[in-house]
Design a protein around this motif. Structure first.
Motif, PDB file in Angstrom:
ATOM      1  N   SER A   1     -15.769  -6.320  -1.720  1.00 13.45           N
ATOM      2  CA  SER A   1     -16.979  -5.503  -1.760  1.00 13.45           C
ATOM      3  C   SER A   1     -17.270  -5.038  -3.182  1.00 13.45           C
ATOM      4  N   PRO A   2     -18.554  -4.774  -3.488  1.00 12.63           N
ATOM      5  CA  PRO A   2     -18.904  -4.172  -4.784  1.00 12.63           C
ATOM      6  C   PRO A   2     -18.160  -2.862  -4.977  1.00 12.63           C
ATOM      7  N   ARG A   3     -17.844  -2.531  -6.232  1.00 14.79           N
ATOM      8  CA  ARG A   3     -17.020  -1.354  -6.524  1.00 14.79           C
ATOM      9  C   ARG A   3     -17.795  -0.038  -6.424  1.00 14.79           C
ATOM     10  N   LYS A   4     -19.025  -0.097  -6.003  1.00 18.78           N
ATOM     11  CA  LYS A   4     -19.805   1.122  -5.815  1.00 18.78           C
ATOM     12  C   LYS A   4     -19.134   1.975  -4.754  1.00 18.78           C
ATOM     13  N   LEU A   5     -18.865   3.242  -5.096  1.00 19.71           N
ATOM     14  CA  LEU A   5     -18.096   4.097  -4.192  1.00 19.71           C
ATOM     15  C   LEU A   5     -18.978   4.818  -3.187  1.00 19.71           C
ATOM     16  N   PHE A   6     -20.072   5.420  -3.649  1.00 19.11           N
ATOM     17  CA  PHE A   6     -20.925   6.222  -2.779  1.00 19.11           C
ATOM     18  C   PHE A   6     -22.270   5.539  -2.537  1.00 19.11           C
ATOM     19  N   SER A   7     -22.937   5.972  -1.485  1.00 18.95           N
ATOM     20  CA  SER A   7     -24.256   5.437  -1.157  1.00 18.95           C
ATOM     21  C   SER A   7     -25.323   6.074  -2.044  1.00 18.95           C
ATOM     22  N   GLY A   8     -26.574   5.732  -1.770  1.00 16.91           N
ATOM     23  CA  GLY A   8     -27.647   6.156  -2.655  1.00 16.91           C
ATOM     24  C   GLY A   8     -28.105   7.589  -2.490  1.00 16.91           C
ATOM     25  N   SER A   9     -27.704   8.254  -1.399  1.00 14.84           N
ATOM     26  CA  SER A   9     -28.163   9.619  -1.166  1.00 14.84           C
ATOM     27  C   SER A   9     -27.180  10.351  -0.271  1.00 14.84           C
ATOM     28  N   PRO A  10     -27.146  11.691  -0.335  1.00 14.47           N
ATOM     29  CA  PRO A  10     -26.271  12.470   0.556  1.00 14.47           C
ATOM     30  C   PRO A  10     -26.566  12.213   2.026  1.00 14.47           C
ATOM     31  N   LYS A  11     -27.843  12.006   2.365  1.00 16.99           N
ATOM     32  CA  LYS A  11     -28.221  11.738   3.753  1.00 16.99           C
ATOM     33  C   LYS A  11     -27.574  10.452   4.244  1.00 16.99           C
ATOM     34  N   ASP A  12     -27.628   9.404   3.401  1.00 21.07           N
ATOM     35  CA  ASP A  12     -27.011   8.142   3.793  1.00 21.07           C
ATOM     36  C   ASP A  12     -25.500   8.281   3.905  1.00 21.07           C
ATOM     37  N   GLU A  13     -24.898   9.116   3.054  1.00 17.44           N
ATOM     38  CA  GLU A  13     -23.464   9.311   3.107  1.00 17.44           C
ATOM     39  C   GLU A  13     -23.066   9.963   4.432  1.00 17.44           C
ATOM     40  N   VAL A  14     -23.899  10.872   4.917  1.00 15.95           N
ATOM     41  CA  VAL A  14     -23.648  11.490   6.223  1.00 15.95           C
ATOM     42  C   VAL A  14     -23.769  10.447   7.329  1.00 15.95           C
ATOM     43  N   LEU A  15     -24.730   9.533   7.202  1.00 15.73           N
ATOM     44  CA  LEU A  15     -24.874   8.466   8.183  1.00 15.73           C
ATOM     45  C   LEU A  15     -23.654   7.558   8.189  1.00 15.73           C
ATOM     46  N   PHE A  16     -23.121   7.258   7.005  1.00 19.90           N
ATOM     47  CA  PHE A  16     -21.908   6.445   6.927  1.00 19.90           C
ATOM     48  C   PHE A  16     -20.721   7.176   7.565  1.00 19.90           C
ATOM     49  N   LEU A  17     -20.636   8.478   7.329  1.00 21.90           N
ATOM     50  CA  LEU A  17     -19.578   9.275   7.941  1.00 21.90           C
ATOM     51  C   LEU A  17     -19.673   9.210   9.460  1.00 21.90           C
ATOM     52  N   ALA A  18     -20.888   9.346   9.974  1.00 25.73           N
ATOM     53  CA  ALA A  18     -21.093   9.274  11.423  1.00 25.73           C
ATOM     54  C   ALA A  18     -20.750   7.888  11.958  1.00 25.73           C
ATOM     55  N   ALA A  19     -21.092   6.843  11.201  1.00 20.83           N
ATOM     56  CA  ALA A  19     -20.787   5.474  11.624  1.00 20.83           C
ATOM     57  C   ALA A  19     -19.285   5.240  11.663  1.00 20.83           C
ATOM     58  N   GLY A  20     -18.558   5.776  10.660  1.00 22.24           N
ATOM     59  CA  GLY A  20     -17.109   5.630  10.654  1.00 22.24           C
ATOM     60  C   GLY A  20     -16.444   6.368  11.795  1.00 22.24           C
ATOM     61  N   LEU A  21     -17.018   7.510  12.167  1.00 23.97           N
ATOM     62  CA  LEU A  21     -16.493   8.280  13.291  1.00 23.97           C
ATOM     63  C   LEU A  21     -16.763   7.579  14.613  1.00 23.97           C
ATOM     64  N   CYS A  22     -18.015   7.122  14.787  1.00 22.57           N
ATOM     65  CA  CYS A  22     -18.412   6.516  16.065  1.00 22.57           C
ATOM     66  C   CYS A  22     -17.833   5.112  16.249  1.00 22.57           C
TER      67      CYS A  22
END
Length: 293
Positions: A56-77
């Motif tokens: 994967s690309p070495r980019k650590l975080f997504s483009g916005s805090p909102k998207d980061e919350v969505l990723f957190l929810a996706a990892g949980l679900c």
């Protein structure tokens, strides 16, 4: 070539659920060697994340805090909550109950997607095909033994598993157009491990070198981590991105069919006439649900 592309994504979904249908055997083998459900999930996602980090690309975080919350929810679900709820349910209720309730995931995904974003249509073929496939799943799961024993806690946990996986698929639709599939998959693995921390506090890991050095344990963990997790999650996310969350989720009906065949070949479980009838109904239901008007 363009006309073949949609078929390719359907093939990816079929390959994915076929592999997932065999993971029950690997998980049972690992539990038999003394690993807990939490440990199995931790090792398989850790392997998957370590491997996909190299690709994967070495980019650590997504483009916005909102998207980061969505990723957190996706990892949980799609990660910790789903697997822990499912594995815990298997320990306190019948496997037939778990399989049957989880088979409601495509229907749940279709209705949730329709009511939450209105982008997926509930066609008659989809509804009729899903009902036929679900009835076939019941025959396959019971395999001629029509005795449904109810354990409320176990069945509620299984229903939670089906619900959170449906939410995971819907969350992917919100992220798919803004990030590459491999980046999305890596983030899901990362947050799956992070959200596992409360479970690890409750049930700490107790790894032993003797267990982890067993060739059978190593082989099954590699299969679950690299094939059933890393590769399958990438294929699943790609299929959802290209053919839609409802059509992709509908292939989950095939999982009990694969499990039935695998169990028959590996542990010599008997296949009855009701099970064969159920297999035909599953395939017919999926075909009907996928057929355009």
């Amino acid at each position: 070539m363009k006309s073949f592309a949609p078929v390719l994504f359907h093939i990816l979904a079929i390959i994915t659920v076929t592999i997932w249908g065999t993971t029950f055997v690997s998980t049972k083998i690992l539990i038999g060697y003394g690993l807990t459900p939490v440990e199995i999930f931790f090792y398989r996602f850790l392997l998957a994340y370590g491997c996909i980090w190299l690709l994967s690309p070495r980019k650590l975080f997504s483009g916005s805090p909102k998207d980061e919350v969505l990723f957190l929810a996706a990892g949980l679900c799609g990660g910790s909550l789903y697997f822990i709820a499912e594995n815990t349910a298997l320990g306190i209720t019948l496997a037939s109950n778990v399989s049957l309730i989880l088979a409601t995931t495509p229907l749940m995904t279709a209705f949730l997607s329709y009511f939450l974003n209105k982008k997926e249509k509930l066609t008659k073929n989809l509804i009729y095909g899903s009902c036929v496939a679900l009835a076939g799943v019941a025959l396959v799961v019971f395999n001629g033994s029509f005795i449904l024993q109810i354990n409320p806690l176990g069945d509620i946990l299984t229903l939670i598993s089906a619900l959170v996986w449906s939410l995971y698929c819907i969350l992917l639709k919100k992220l798919e157009n803004r990030y590459p599939t491999i980046f999305i998959t890596r983030k899901v693995f990362a947050y799956g491990l992070i959200t596992l921390i409360p479970f690890l506090v409750a049930t700490p890991l107790h790894p032993t070198r003797e267990i982890l050095q067993q060739p059978t344990v190593i082989a099954n963990l590699l299969f679950l981590g690299l094939i059933a997790s890393m590769l399958c999650f990438m294929m699943w996310n790609t299929a959802i991105k290209n053919i839609g969350v409802v059509k992709t989720s509908n292939y989950i009906y095939i999982v009990p069919l694969v499990t039935l065949i695998t169990s028959s070949l590996i542990i010599d479980e008997k296949i009855t006439l009701p099970a064969i009838t159920g297999c035909i109904m599953i395939l017919g239901g999926v075909y009907l649900a996928e057929k355009r008007r």
